[in-house]
Each structure stands twice: as C-alpha cells, then as structure tokens.
Design an enzyme around this catalytic site. Structure first.
Site: not given
Length: 352
Positions: A66, A219, A215, A221
């Site tokens: 990352y 993004g 989850p 939702f």
C-alpha cells in the site's frame, strides 16, 4: 440521518478461535495512501488513525504494497510511536510481489515470506505483528511451504496469528492443516456475497474469523457515486459497477437501501455496514475512510440493531442477479496500487 458515534462503546470480539481479540469494527488503512482519493499527508493520516483509536477502533489493517515505497506501513509505524502498542491489533500482509501494466505477480516462497515479515517489522517499528496475512496466493508454491515458514515465525515471536486473503476453500483447508488460520480476508458486502455459499461455512467449521474488506460496496452504499461525481483520479472510475448504464441500474438498489435506512433512522452506509456486522460476531469488517465524518458514521453502524428478519429483508433488497457490472478486475487492481508498480531497489519486494 446518521447514528452518532459519540455515545458508542466499541465492543471487543474474538477473531477466530486462536485467542485474538479485536474491536468489533476494524479500520482498513489502504485508502490513506491513495487509490480512491489523493493520499493524505503523514500528519493527516496519523490524525485520522488517532481519531479512530480514541473512538474505540483498535484493529488496523495495512499491507506492504500500500502506497509509494511502503508509505502505508511507514505511516502506521509513526502512529505506533504515539499510541500504546499493547492496545492495538495490527494486521499487515505480504505476497503481492510486483504490479505491472499487464499483470500482477504474487510470490509465496518461504524466503520471500520471511524477508517481507522482517521488512514489515522494521517499517512498523514493532517486535511482533498481531496478524500476518498471505495477501494473494502464489499457486506455483505449495501453500504448505508458505505456512510452514509463517509457523516458524510464530514460534519465534515475530507474528502471533496467521491469516489468508483471497484464498479458495482447498487452500484454506491445506493451510489450516499446517498451522491454525485465524482469519480469512475477502471482499464482502450487500452486493458482493460470493463467500456465503462455501467459504463462510468452512471458516466457521474450522474456527476461522472472517474479515470483509470493502464492506460498504467500495463506498457505493455511502451514496457519493449516486449523489455526486466520483473524484477525477478515483480508481472507481474503472469499476464497471460505478459507470454508465450499470450505475443507473445500480441506483435502483441504492434507492431501496436508502428507503430502508430512513425507516431505521440511520444512513445508507450505516445500514449496509450493519447488515455485514449482523452476519455474525465472527465477521469483523474493516471499512476505510479519509474523512472524519464518514469515520463517525461507520462507527455509528455498530449501534444499528436489526432483527433476523430485517437482515434478510435488507439482503433481499439487493439481489445479486440485479447487480449490474462485475465486482472488480485485474486492471483495477493494477491501478489501485499504481504507485507501487516498480519495487524500490534493495527492498524486500525484490528479494528472491
């Protein structure tokens, strides 16, 4: 309306049955180093992570791949200088060796696993890693060989628990036979549920915790892609679910969840995250954000209580056969880590 995080005491739960205890909600650190938006500065990133910690999140997830030149692990290392190490459950990953314009190369040799662990320990400034994941599975190396080396590092005290990411059922079984696997990290949300049929039952049979990344549907939702435009440099512009006719079709799914969220007195992101949380206490999602308001909203999802029937109704509102566009593809993965395309010289990623 969003449920406030100000009065929430973050519960602690067991992740897997090997003894690791974590906060009910984790924090995915990848986005702090870019991908969805511009990377935060070191100061901004530390401020964000401290805010999460002081609001009860103690389970932080990073990886050696990352950011530019290991920026994310270095950021977490700086954070750990200012917070009590024994109060934090730290997860990092290895195995993505190189990302090029046309392919992603993974590496799981024992020698590489050890060199990556040593590199992560140094960058993080810690004596041990709580949870060390195999980030992607190298199918050219028997998983038994990789896990055997990780087992040795557990015995040496360098890592405490072993995890797998994006592994299939056969790999999980074979790895677990060498050393108990504590966690499986997979994408899991209202509109990405492939792990429900085989992997979740297998993990529960073996005592392995489930750690969903993305989850909130990367993004979706949260509603920004619906109500605003995506940031110009966001990798989501390459995700088929967020573009063109697919986005128009998926808006119908969002609207259903939005209507349900109003009924429950919470935001759409909170309802989507609460749905994941209600899949079981062994499911520990790791949403990530670079925004304090979104962080508070995520934490507020822990307060959203749903009955078994309500969980089913919410799930049925997003039928998988109505989701338009594929989940993700290798092109997005390559762009996601665009700053890591060439391993730095003398880095652990170039080890043999």
């Amino acid at each position: 309306m969003a449920t406030s995080s100000s009065t929430i005491e973050m519960p602690k739960v067991k992740l897997g049955n090997q003894g690791l205890e974590v906060s009910r909600l984790g924090y995915g650190c990848m986005g702090l180093s870019g991908v969805y938006n511009n990377p935060l500065s070191m100061e901004e990133g530390i401020k964000m992570l401290k805010e999460a910690f002081y609001k009860g999140i103690t389970f932080f997830d990073t990886a050696d791949i990352y950011g530019v030149d290991f920026a994310n692990e270095i950021l977490i290392g700086k954070l750990l200088m200012e917070l009590p190490r024994d109060k934090i459950q730290l997860a990092t990953k290895f195995g993505i060796f190189k990302i090029e314009s046309n392919k992603v190369t993974v590496k799981g040799t024992p020698e590489y696993a050890r060199s990556c662990c040593e590199g992560s320990l140094k960058r993080l400034g810690v004596e041990y890693i709580d949870l060390f994941y195999v980030h992607r599975i190298d199918t050219t190396v028997p998983i038994e060989d990789t896990i055997e080396e990780l087992k040795k590092m557990v015995e040496e005290g360098k890592i405490k628990y072993i995890g797998l990411s994006e592994a299939n059922a056969d790999t999980i079984r074979r790895a677990h036979a060498v050393h108990p696997i504590t966690a499986l990290q997979m994408e899991y949300s209202l509109w990405t549920r492939e792990i429900e049929d085989e992997l979740i039952p297998l993990c529960r049979k073996l005592g392995i915790g489930i750690v969903p990344y993305a989850p909130v549907g990367r993004g979706f939702f949260g509603g920004k892609a619906i109500k605003e435009s995506l940031p110009e440099n966001s990798v989501l512009g390459l995700n088929a679910r967020f573009t063109g006719e697919n986005l128009t079709k998926n808006k119908v799914l969002y609207d259903r969840i939005e209507a349900m969220a109003e009924k429950h007195g919470c935001s759409t992101a909170q309802l989507a995250l609460a749905w994941v949380l209600h899949q079981g206490n062994d499911v520990i999602p790791i949403p990530g954000t670079t925004n304090i308001k979104n962080l508070e909203e995520n934490i507020g999802s822990v307060k959203v209580k749903l009955t078994k029937e309500e969980v089913e109704v919410i799930g049925n509102a997003v039928p998988l056969d109505e989701v338009a566009g594929s989940k993700v593809n290798e092109a997005i993965l390559r762009v996601s880590w665009k700053y890591a395309n060439t391993p730095p010289k003398n880095s652990n990623r170039s080890s043999s």
